[in-house]
Scaffold this motif. Structure first.
Motif, PDB file in Angstrom:
ATOM      1  N   ILE B  38     -20.647 -14.779  29.233  1.00  0.00           N
ATOM      2  CA  ILE B  38     -21.762 -14.359  28.389  1.00  0.00           C
ATOM      3  C   ILE B  38     -22.963 -15.240  28.649  1.00  0.00           C
ATOM      4  CG2 ILE B  38     -22.563 -14.237  26.002  1.00  0.00           C
ATOM      5  CD1 ILE B  38     -19.798 -13.376  25.208  1.00  0.00           C
ATOM      6  N   VAL B  39     -24.104 -14.624  28.837  1.00  0.00           N
ATOM      7  CA  VAL B  39     -25.338 -15.392  28.962  1.00  0.00           C
ATOM      8  C   VAL B  39     -26.146 -15.185  27.686  1.00  0.00           C
ATOM      9  CG1 VAL B  39     -27.581 -15.460  30.106  1.00  0.00           C
ATOM     10  CG2 VAL B  39     -25.482 -15.457  31.471  1.00  0.00           C
ATOM     11  N   ILE B  40     -26.604 -16.293  27.107  1.00  0.00           N
ATOM     12  CA  ILE B  40     -27.403 -16.220  25.888  1.00  0.00           C
ATOM     13  C   ILE B  40     -28.815 -16.648  26.240  1.00  0.00           C
ATOM     14  CG2 ILE B  40     -27.655 -17.039  23.514  1.00  0.00           C
ATOM     15  CD1 ILE B  40     -24.651 -17.784  23.641  1.00  0.00           C
ATOM     16  N   MET B 204     -32.397 -15.786  34.894  1.00  0.00           N
ATOM     17  CA  MET B 204     -32.022 -14.374  34.756  1.00  0.00           C
ATOM     18  C   MET B 204     -31.284 -13.869  35.982  1.00  0.00           C
ATOM     19  SD  MET B 204     -32.600 -13.535  31.804  1.00  0.00           S
ATOM     20  CE  MET B 204     -32.682 -15.053  30.908  1.00  0.00           C
ATOM     21  N   GLY B 205     -31.547 -14.500  37.121  1.00  0.00           N
ATOM     22  CA  GLY B 205     -30.808 -14.133  38.335  1.00  0.00           C
ATOM     23  C   GLY B 205     -29.323 -14.372  38.146  1.00  0.00           C
ATOM     24  N   PHE B 206     -29.001 -15.497  37.548  1.00  0.00           N
ATOM     25  CA  PHE B 206     -27.609 -15.833  37.259  1.00  0.00           C
ATOM     26  C   PHE B 206     -27.011 -14.810  36.312  1.00  0.00           C
ATOM     27  CE2 PHE B 206     -24.555 -18.006  34.471  1.00  0.00           C
ATOM     28  CZ  PHE B 206     -23.649 -18.458  35.411  1.00  0.00           C
ATOM     29  N   ALA B 207     -27.798 -14.459  35.296  1.00  0.00           N
ATOM     30  CA  ALA B 207     -27.309 -13.494  34.314  1.00  0.00           C
ATOM     31  C   ALA B 207     -26.983 -12.164  34.983  1.00  0.00           C
ATOM     32  CB  ALA B 207     -28.353 -13.297  33.217  1.00  0.00           C
ATOM     33  N   VAL B 214     -25.131  -9.911  28.136  1.00  0.00           N
ATOM     34  CA  VAL B 214     -26.282 -10.772  27.880  1.00  0.00           C
ATOM     35  C   VAL B 214     -26.645 -10.638  26.408  1.00  0.00           C
ATOM     36  CG1 VAL B 214     -28.672 -11.303  28.450  1.00  0.00           C
ATOM     37  CG2 VAL B 214     -27.142 -10.466  30.227  1.00  0.00           C
ATOM     38  N   ILE B 215     -26.834 -11.791  25.775  1.00  0.00           N
ATOM     39  CA  ILE B 215     -27.179 -11.781  24.355  1.00  0.00           C
ATOM     40  C   ILE B 215     -28.593 -12.310  24.202  1.00  0.00           C
ATOM     41  CG2 ILE B 215     -26.696 -12.913  22.140  1.00  0.00           C
ATOM     42  CD1 ILE B 215     -23.761 -12.854  22.875  1.00  0.00           C
ATOM     43  N   PHE B 216     -29.402 -11.611  23.461  1.00  0.00           N
ATOM     44  CA  PHE B 216     -30.758 -12.090  23.222  1.00  0.00           C
ATOM     45  C   PHE B 216     -30.885 -12.537  21.769  1.00  0.00           C
ATOM     46  CE2 PHE B 216     -35.143 -11.190  21.772  1.00  0.00           C
ATOM     47  CZ  PHE B 216     -35.800 -12.143  22.541  1.00  0.00           C
ATOM     48  N   MET B 217     -31.360 -13.765  21.598  1.00  0.00           N
ATOM     49  CA  MET B 217     -31.516 -14.297  20.241  1.00  0.00           C
ATOM     50  C   MET B 217     -32.975 -14.593  19.958  1.00  0.00           C
ATOM     51  SD  MET B 217     -28.390 -16.971  19.713  1.00  0.00           S
ATOM     52  CE  MET B 217     -28.798 -17.264  17.995  1.00  0.00           C
TER      53      MET B 217
END
Lengths: 371, 250
Positions: B38-40, B204-207, B214-217
């Motif tokens: 998971i990418v935050i 973002m490349g990694f994501a 992907v979680i956006f906070m």
């Protein structure tokens, strides 16, 4: 021009030697002693002053000094310089106080063993460190029995016969050795989340720091008797050592607290994140770093403590300063205060300078930055 | 929600946190499956670091529930130690122990927390240092390494505990551009081994490459979560769109 160092193609510039006269002995002299006209004048002036000082000092200290005489007039008959005879005649007293002559080997042996015991603590890379540390742990008991006696056919020596440099070393080394661990505990206690531990630590530290050492020594020598049950005879020397330990532990605690607070928060987070417990973090992360940062402050406190041992004169213990004063009070040596106090100064300087050099060496050894 | 579902290694349920009177995390609900990556992301101050720091209790949440590997996070020290030794963490500022060599940094926790013999711990550490491609630096001190190397040591140190979950708190934000790649490559390799990973990052490349989700906070809330493909191409929330336009168009 056959050679132009600004004429290389981009990316092919080699490393060139520095301009002549900027490195080596010549470079050093130029940079440090003769960097400008005014600095050159100051250098020459200082050299001249140094010459005068050494020339005058040498004749008083060495050339015109007398080592062999029975009293001050005897000295003056021979030469006008320093009368070191006062030191020579009373040298044993300066070192051993009034410790019985026939038993003084016990002090010598203890003193030698002190270095054996201290070596593995002071030099972590020493060979056979594990075995030597066992001896270090036993040393306090060995030294106590050797010096005090009363066991193994060793004659019991009363502590009021202790004096001179030996007394300084006993008080100084014991207080230093005990105040470091106590100081660490107090520093940790002051940072503790346990309220009671914290309050006790803060009270102890603030009280000890807020009271002059002389007062504590008076308390040790006179007032303590009022608090103890009647008839208890609690050795004066031990009382003094306890007070000195408490006093310097309070200072050490504050020095170490400074070191602990200098550690970045991330260190604790990293330690938490890999699952270390509080005591593991303290042992492996906090203390090694905090103590390293605090070395100058700790050694500063220790040197101060070592010199403060001269205050025991006031409560009647005869350290080198006390022995010196006794010598001066002797009509034979009346008026030789310069020689006496210089000698006492040298005794203290040797120990304190050694501590100072050791701390510098340790700082360098523990440095883990780019090298 | 079924708390007995074995596939979830992290379950966060209606979790709130305050810093003083500042409401930093609001009603967080998140379930992370075994092996999920998971990418935050989100603007600074949005609470993303605080969220992952709550998972190993570097920050204490005040309301709601967090359970890791089925263990509820509470004031109970035994639980906490169990969770922390199973959750590895990598920090923005590396947080290596400067007075210990690279090898000692890696063996400290295996020896003292896992009670591993020193020799085994050193072998294990060398194995992971090889995996992050710096075995030759083992005897050096952290201060003698570059930022990228330090961060790879930090990853190796965390891996030496054989964690089931890895948390990354902006692992490349303190690095020079040249070094970001070497750390990201290490993380990509780690992702390929099937490690459960939660990564707070602006990369973002990694994501796009690695993340399952992907979680956006923003302002303490999870605004939007989706697969990287949909997240980057079809964001639904206006704040997400604004954020993406700001970080992707420069």
């Amino acid at each position: 021009m056959a050679f132009d160092k600004n004429n290389y193609a981009p990316g092919t510039h080699p490393d060139l030697p520095p301009p002549p006269g900027t490195v080596g002995v010549v470079g050093w002299l130029k940079n440090n002693l003769f960097s400008s006209l005014s600095n050159s004048i100051l250098t020459l002036l200082s050299m001249y002053l140094l010459y005068l000082l050494i020339e005058g000092g040498l004749s008083w200290f060495v050339v015109d000094a007398v080592v062999n005489a029975n009293d001050k007039p005897g000295c003056r008959k021979i030469a006008d310089g320093a009368c070191w005879a006062v030191i020579v005649k009373r040298f044993d007293q300066f070192i051993y106080g009034f410790y019985p002559l026939a038993e003084r080997w016990r002090i010598d042996v203890s003193f030698f063993l002190l270095f054996v015991a201290a070596a593995p603590l002071l030099y972590p890379d020493i060979k056979f460190r594990k075995y030597m540390l066992v001896f270090s742990c036993l040393y306090p008991f060995i030294a106590f029995i050797l010096i005090k006696g009363g066991l193994f056919n060793l004659l019991m020596i009363e502590t009021n016969l202790f004096g001179g440099a030996m007394l300084t070393v006993i008080i100084g080394v014991t207080s230093i050795a005990c105040s470091l661990p106590l100081g660490i505990l107090l520093a940790l206690g002051r940072q503790s989340r346990l309220k009671l531990v914290k309050v006790i630590s803060v009270c102890f530290i603030e009280f000890m720091r807020g009271v002059p050492l002389i007062t504590l020594l008076f308390v040790a020598s006179t007032m303590l008797n009022y608090f103890l049950p009647p008839g208890t005879n609690f050795n004066l020397l031990i009382r003094v050592i306890i007070m000195m330990t408490f006093f310097s532990a309070a200072y050490i605690a504050e020095v170490i607290r400074g070191g602990i607070q200098a550690i970045p928060k991330g260190q604790y987070e990293a330690a938490d994140a890999i699952g270390l417990t509080y005591w593991q973090t303290t042992r492996f992360i906090t203390l090694p770093q905090a103590l390293k940062i605090s070395i100058p402050g700790i050694v500063n406190t220790f040197i101060g403590l070592y010199k403060d041992t001269t205050l025991v004169v006031i409560i009647g213990l005869l350290d080198p300063l006390g022995i010196g004063r006794a010598a001066l009070a002797d009509t034979k040596w009346n008026g030789l205060s310069t020689e006496t106090y210089l000698f006492v100064a040298v005794i203290f300087f040797i120990s304190c300078f050694a501590m100072s050099r050791y701390s510098l060496w340790l700082e360098k050894k523990l440095s883990t930055d780019h090298n | 929600m079924n708390s007995k579902n074995k596939n979830y290694v992290i379950k966060i349920n209606e979790m709130h946190k305050w810093f003083g009177s500042f409401h930093v995390l609001k009603n967080i609900n998140l379930e992370v499956g075994q092996g999920e990556r998971i990418v935050i992301c989100g603007p600074s101050g949005s609470g993303k670091s605080t969220l992952i720091r709550c998972i190993n209790r570097l920050e204490v949440h005040q309301e709601g529930h967090i359970s890791v590997n089925g263990i509820e996070l509470s004031g109970d020290l035994k639980n906490l130690e169990a969770i922390r030794s199973d959750v590895g963490m990598v920090f923005q500022s590396f947080n290596l122990f400067p007075h210990l060599s690279v090898l000692e940094n890696c063996t400290l926790a295996p020896i003292w927390v896992r009670k591993m013999p020193k020799k085994d711990a050193e072998e294990l550490a060398m194995e992971y240092l090889e995996r992050v491609k710096i075995p030759e630096q083992a005897k050096k001190f952290p201060g003698q390494l570059s930022g990228g190397q330090q961060q790879r040591v930090a990853i190796a140190r965390a891996l030496c505990m054989k964690p089931k979950i890895m948390l990354f708190d902006e692992p490349t934000s303190a690095l020079d551009p040249e070094m970001i790649k070497e750390v990201l490559d290490t993380m990509i390799e780690l992702a390929e081994t099937g490690m459960t990973m939660l990564v707070v990052t602006h990369e973002m490349g990694f994501a796009k490459k690695v993340a399952d989700r992907v979680i956006f906070m923003d302002e303490g809330e999870i605004i939007e979560q989706n697969t990287p493909k949909l997240f980057f191409t079809k964001p639904t929330n206006d704040r997400t769109k604004l954020f993406l336009s700001q970080i992707l168009n420069h």
